[in-house]
Design an enzyme around this catalytic site. Structure first.
Site, short mmCIF file in Angstrom:
data_model
loop_
_atom_site.label_atom_id
_atom_site.label_comp_id
_atom_site.label_asym_id
_atom_site.label_seq_id
_atom_site.Cartn_x
_atom_site.Cartn_y
_atom_site.Cartn_z
N HIS A 127 0.84 -1.20 0.00
CA HIS A 127 0.00 0.00 0.00
C HIS A 127 0.88 1.27 0.00
O HIS A 127 0.67 2.18 -0.80
CB HIS A 127 -0.90 -0.05 1.25
CG HIS A 127 -1.79 1.13 1.41
ND1 HIS A 127 -3.09 1.15 0.93
CD2 HIS A 127 -1.59 2.33 2.00
CE1 HIS A 127 -3.63 2.32 1.23
NE2 HIS A 127 -2.75 3.05 1.88
N GLU A 128 1.89 1.30 0.84
CA GLU A 128 2.74 2.50 0.96
C GLU A 128 3.59 2.72 -0.29
O GLU A 128 3.72 3.85 -0.76
CB GLU A 128 3.64 2.41 2.21
CG GLU A 128 2.86 2.40 3.54
CD GLU A 128 2.04 3.65 3.77
OE1 GLU A 128 2.38 4.72 3.22
OE2 GLU A 128 1.02 3.56 4.47
N HIS A 131 1.54 4.36 -2.88
CA HIS A 131 1.37 5.81 -2.72
C HIS A 131 2.54 6.56 -3.41
O HIS A 131 2.33 7.59 -4.04
CB HIS A 131 1.37 6.21 -1.24
CG HIS A 131 0.03 6.11 -0.55
ND1 HIS A 131 -1.14 6.63 -1.07
CD2 HIS A 131 -0.31 5.57 0.66
CE1 HIS A 131 -2.14 6.40 -0.21
NE2 HIS A 131 -1.67 5.76 0.83
N GLU A 190 -6.39 6.50 -1.43
CA GLU A 190 -6.39 5.25 -0.67
C GLU A 190 -6.79 4.07 -1.55
O GLU A 190 -6.21 3.00 -1.49
CB GLU A 190 -7.35 5.36 0.53
CG GLU A 190 -6.78 6.17 1.68
CD GLU A 190 -5.44 5.63 2.13
OE1 GLU A 190 -5.37 4.46 2.53
OE2 GLU A 190 -4.45 6.37 2.04
ZN LIG Z 1 -2.71 5.10 2.48
#
Ligand SMILES: [Zn+2]
Length: 260
Positions: A127-128, A131, A190
């Site tokens: 997830h990171e 980003h 997100e």
């Molecule tokens: Zn996030």
């Protein structure tokens, strides 16, 4: 005269509109990547890290596996190569993790209690890293600069470090005005990070079923105040439902040798 006033704004919008690597969504980017990466490196260097933590190697190896599989695809080569990434365990008991432009990953020591397995760590790092790939911080810095200093002044303002510009950078990194306060990304950011993240973790050989399971554990934690990571990353039913819907796509990308 009118021309002089409007030209910079027009110019900014034209150069500012790019598409997100990963999903192709159009995004406003008013800062260049090397500028934002060097700002991020400066902030990262200031953070209080746990020295010689034996768990750092585990974070680094899971993180780099994810970076390597992501970069196998041409369109994701905008991600910094593996040798440019830096990982640190941050000396902070609050459960949180973050990624900064240029490839800086911070994993708070308080996060381990919520992410005991390698699969859980892969959910968070997938997830990171996503980003960073989708340039969400650059987009947020750009939005903040527009909001705080006005579009015509952006170009001029970024050349000098004023407090308004500093606020725009800091909140773009998700750090808030005070260091240590992490700010949530938007719902769209997100969702992009969740979708790319579950694909990358699967390609790196981690069972993607861990992603909805990880978020589900916390979505039911209603009542008491959610831990910090989950207050900046709402673990709600929508998030879990979307992750479940992406599972077949993610599972199909697992290396054959480790398919569940
Ligand atoms: Zn996030």
């Amino acid at each position: 005269m009118i021309k002089k006033i409007f030209l910079p704004l027009f110019f900014l919008i034209v150069v500012g509109c790019q598409s997100t690597p990963g999903t192709g969504r159009s995004q406003l980017i008013l800062v260049n990547q090397s500028e934002i990466s060097s700002m991020a490196a400066g902030e990262f260097a200031k953070m209080k890290k746990v020295p010689n933590d034996p768990r750092l190697e585990r974070i680094r190896s899971i993180g780099l596996k994810i970076v390597e599989v992501a970069r196998r695809e041409d369109k994701y080569r905008v991600l910094p190569p593996a040798n440019q990434w830096q990982f640190a365990i941050i000396d902070d008991e609050s459960p949180n993790a973050f990624a900064m432009p240029g490839g800086k990953i911070g994993f708070n020591k308080g996060m381990f209690a919520y992410a005991p397995s390698d699969e859980d760590i892969a959910v968070i790092l997938g997830h990171e890293v996503s980003h960073v790939l989708a340039r969400h911080s650059s987009e947020r810095v750009s939005q903040n600069l527009l909001a705080q200093v006005g579009s015509i002044a952006v170009d001029e303002a970024t050349k000098h470090e004023s407090s308004a510009v500093r606020r725009a950078w800091m909140s773009g990194f998700g750090l808030g005005a005070q260091v240590g306060v992490l700010l949530p990304f938007s719902r769209a950011h997100e969702e992009e990070a969740d979708h790319l993240g579950i694909i990358f973790m699967a390609r790196a050989g981690y069972n993607p079923e861990a992603a909805p399971a990880f978020w589900q554990r916390f979505s039911k934690a209603g009542g008491k105040k959610p831990p910090e990571f989950f207050s900046t990353h709402p673990a709600d039913e929508t998030r879990v439902r979307k992750l479940l819907a992406w599972l077949p796509e993610a599972k199909a990308q697992m290396p054959k040798s480790v398919s569940p």
